[in-house]
Design a protein around this motif. Structure first.
Motif, PDB file in Angstrom:
ATOM      1  N   LEU A 141      62.398  37.334 -18.465  1.00  0.00           N
ATOM      2  CA  LEU A 141      63.203  38.524 -18.188  1.00  0.00           C
ATOM      3  C   LEU A 141      64.528  38.151 -17.533  1.00  0.00           C
ATOM      4  CD1 LEU A 141      63.693  41.569 -17.857  1.00  0.00           C
ATOM      5  CD2 LEU A 141      62.258  41.479 -15.778  1.00  0.00           C
ATOM      6  N   LEU A 142      64.499  37.254 -16.553  1.00  0.00           N
ATOM      7  CA  LEU A 142      65.729  36.855 -15.862  1.00  0.00           C
ATOM      8  C   LEU A 142      66.712  36.189 -16.828  1.00  0.00           C
ATOM      9  CD1 LEU A 142      64.400  35.435 -12.460  1.00  0.00           C
ATOM     10  CD2 LEU A 142      65.242  37.735 -12.981  1.00  0.00           C
ATOM     11  N   TYR A 143      66.207  35.300 -17.673  1.00  0.00           N
ATOM     12  CA  TYR A 143      67.094  34.624 -18.635  1.00  0.00           C
ATOM     13  C   TYR A 143      67.692  35.619 -19.629  1.00  0.00           C
ATOM     14  CZ  TYR A 143      65.797  29.912 -17.106  1.00  0.00           C
ATOM     15  OH  TYR A 143      65.636  28.766 -16.376  1.00  0.00           O
ATOM     16  N   ARG A 144      66.873  36.566 -20.097  1.00  0.00           N
ATOM     17  CA  ARG A 144      67.388  37.543 -21.058  1.00  0.00           C
ATOM     18  C   ARG A 144      68.443  38.450 -20.421  1.00  0.00           C
ATOM     19  NH1 ARG A 144      64.131  34.696 -23.253  1.00  0.00           N
ATOM     20  NH2 ARG A 144      65.979  33.419 -23.035  1.00  0.00           N
ATOM     21  N   LEU A 145      68.271  38.801 -19.152  1.00  0.00           N
ATOM     22  CA  LEU A 145      69.268  39.624 -18.467  1.00  0.00           C
ATOM     23  C   LEU A 145      70.590  38.880 -18.318  1.00  0.00           C
ATOM     24  CD1 LEU A 145      67.108  41.359 -15.702  1.00  0.00           C
ATOM     25  CD2 LEU A 145      68.232  42.467 -17.642  1.00  0.00           C
ATOM     26  N   LEU A 151      70.322  42.421 -13.263  1.00  0.00           N
ATOM     27  CA  LEU A 151      69.864  41.121 -12.794  1.00  0.00           C
ATOM     28  C   LEU A 151      69.733  41.120 -11.270  1.00  0.00           C
ATOM     29  CD1 LEU A 151      69.148  38.181 -13.447  1.00  0.00           C
ATOM     30  CD2 LEU A 151      71.591  37.639 -13.342  1.00  0.00           C
ATOM     31  N   GLU A 152      70.720  41.655 -10.591  1.00  0.00           N
ATOM     32  CA  GLU A 152      70.668  41.763  -9.127  1.00  0.00           C
ATOM     33  C   GLU A 152      69.431  42.550  -8.698  1.00  0.00           C
ATOM     34  OE1 GLU A 152      72.624  40.832  -6.539  1.00  0.00           O
ATOM     35  OE2 GLU A 152      74.710  40.661  -7.181  1.00  0.00           O
ATOM     36  N   ASN A 153      69.175  43.654  -9.378  1.00  0.00           N
ATOM     37  CA  ASN A 153      68.025  44.483  -9.033  1.00  0.00           C
ATOM     38  C   ASN A 153      66.714  43.741  -9.246  1.00  0.00           C
ATOM     39  OD1 ASN A 153      69.624  46.686  -8.312  1.00  0.00           O
ATOM     40  ND2 ASN A 153      69.559  47.595 -10.360  1.00  0.00           N
ATOM     41  N   GLU A 154      66.608  43.009 -10.363  1.00  0.00           N
ATOM     42  CA  GLU A 154      65.372  42.272 -10.649  1.00  0.00           C
ATOM     43  C   GLU A 154      65.138  41.148  -9.651  1.00  0.00           C
ATOM     44  OE1 GLU A 154      62.822  42.771 -12.357  1.00  0.00           O
ATOM     45  OE2 GLU A 154      63.510  44.445 -13.564  1.00  0.00           O
ATOM     46  N   LEU A 155      66.200  40.533  -9.172  1.00  0.00           N
ATOM     47  CA  LEU A 155      66.043  39.446  -8.200  1.00  0.00           C
ATOM     48  C   LEU A 155      65.442  39.961  -6.892  1.00  0.00           C
ATOM     49  CD1 LEU A 155      69.263  37.277  -8.688  1.00  0.00           C
ATOM     50  CD2 LEU A 155      66.945  36.826  -9.515  1.00  0.00           C
ATOM     51  N   SER A 202      59.471  26.454 -12.616  1.00  0.00           N
ATOM     52  CA  SER A 202      60.106  27.263 -13.661  1.00  0.00           C
ATOM     53  C   SER A 202      60.718  28.534 -13.061  1.00  0.00           C
ATOM     54  CB  SER A 202      59.091  27.643 -14.738  1.00  0.00           C
ATOM     55  OG  SER A 202      58.646  26.514 -15.436  1.00  0.00           O
ATOM     56  N   LEU A 203      59.976  29.143 -12.135  1.00  0.00           N
ATOM     57  CA  LEU A 203      60.450  30.357 -11.477  1.00  0.00           C
ATOM     58  C   LEU A 203      61.711  30.078 -10.662  1.00  0.00           C
ATOM     59  CD1 LEU A 203      59.951  33.339 -10.713  1.00  0.00           C
ATOM     60  CD2 LEU A 203      58.472  32.524  -8.863  1.00  0.00           C
ATOM     61  N   MET A 204      61.702  28.991  -9.895  1.00  0.00           N
ATOM     62  CA  MET A 204      62.858  28.649  -9.068  1.00  0.00           C
ATOM     63  C   MET A 204      64.064  28.230  -9.921  1.00  0.00           C
ATOM     64  SD  MET A 204      62.116  29.270  -5.933  1.00  0.00           S
ATOM     65  CE  MET A 204      61.195  30.665  -6.588  1.00  0.00           C
ATOM     66  N   THR A 205      63.785  27.605 -11.067  1.00  0.00           N
ATOM     67  CA  THR A 205      64.872  27.229 -11.978  1.00  0.00           C
ATOM     68  C   THR A 205      65.551  28.477 -12.532  1.00  0.00           C
ATOM     69  OG1 THR A 205      63.720  25.189 -12.612  1.00  0.00           O
ATOM     70  CG2 THR A 205      65.456  25.942 -14.071  1.00  0.00           C
ATOM     71  N   ALA A 206      64.745  29.463 -12.923  1.00  0.00           N
ATOM     72  CA  ALA A 206      65.301  30.725 -13.419  1.00  0.00           C
ATOM     73  C   ALA A 206      66.067  31.445 -12.318  1.00  0.00           C
ATOM     74  CB  ALA A 206      64.180  31.611 -13.958  1.00  0.00           C
TER      75      ALA A 206
END
Length: 261
Positions: free
Chosen positions: A55-59, A68-72, A102-106
């Motif tokens: 989801l983060l990469y697609r945003l 993206l800010e909201n999802e973070l 992987s999570l921290m990389t995203a």
């Protein structure tokens, strides 16, 4: 796919999540699908986190900074989920170290996309410190796939430190090399050609970083062409394939350096 997930039917979703070639939807549709999956109670912790990563990469690819800010804002929830709910496994999709990295990389790539370089540097320093406190017993058979993500993190941290204050952190390069070596050793006997091609690819970026380090320690370290070299290797070290995503980060680098100077 979206309606199936909402109804609790994940029969086709696992392939969709873990096989990028199976996704023929628009980026907008993928965002809806991965957001629904990331927060669905019917999925395992690992599948939720991996959905959130996608989801983060697609945003970022969509260029939706506000979303993206909201999802973070949910990063704390998914970080806690990774560290609390996931154990060690030879299957990297279910292995705590691989999923967490992987999570921290995203997370880091998202912060770079948003131009938050200092926050990103702090996150990567915390991530590498977390990794370094683990003994070899915590590295499962799949670490030869995880090692490339970690090595990239060290190289990005190398670039961020230089961009921020001109500090040349050779330890980042040394640790990237050691991480690759450890992954290669653990992966001996595997016939996973794709994973080892990735190791070779990242090794080349490490080699380029080493050559740049030799330039940086010779005055004047701040000469424009040297900064351009760091920029080039920095962007290659990112876990990013989308061209517009990379271009946005390049622009942020230029703005960040202008602000710093």
């Amino acid at each position: 796919m979206l309606e199936k997930i909402r109804g609790g039917d994940f029969s086709d979703f696992k392939k969709y999540l873990y096989k990028r070639g199976s996704r023929d939807d628009s980026i907008q549709k993928q965002v809806l699908i991965f957001r629904e999956a990331a927060y669905h109670e019917g999925l395992s912790a690992a599948d939720k986190i991996n959905s959130y990563v996608c989801l983060l990469y697609r945003l970022c690819e969509l260029g939706s900074c506000l979303d993206l800010e909201n999802e973070l804002g949910s990063m704390g929830h998914f970080t806690d989920l990774a560290l609390r709910e996931i154990g060690c496994s030879d299957n990297i999709r279910k292995d705590r170290m691989h999923v967490y990295v992987s999570l921290m990389t995203a997370y880091a790539n998202s912060l770079l996309y948003l131009g938050k370089f200092d926050h990103c540097r702090s996150i990567l320093e915390d991530t590498t410190a977390w990794y370094e406190k683990h003994d070899l017993i915590h590295f499962m058979r799949g670490f030869y796939k995880t090692c490339t993500n970690l090595s990239r993190i060290y190289l990005v941290l190398f670039g961020l430190s230089y961009f921020h204050s001109g500090i040349v952190r050779k330890d980042c390069i040394d640790k990237a090399i050691f991480c690759i070596q450890k992954g290669f050793f653990i992966g001996l006997g595997s016939d996973d050609i794709v994973a080892f091609q990735e190791i070779v690819s990242v090794s080349k970026i490490v080699d380029d970083s080493t050559r740049i380090y030799a330039r940086l320690v010779r005055p004047p370290a701040g000469e424009p062409e040297v900064t351009m070299l760091v920029d080039k290797v920095f962007v290659r070290a990112l876990r990013v394939s989308d061209a517009s995503f990379k271009d946005a980060i390049r622009l942020n680098i230029a703005n960040y350096l202008t602000h710093e100077n």
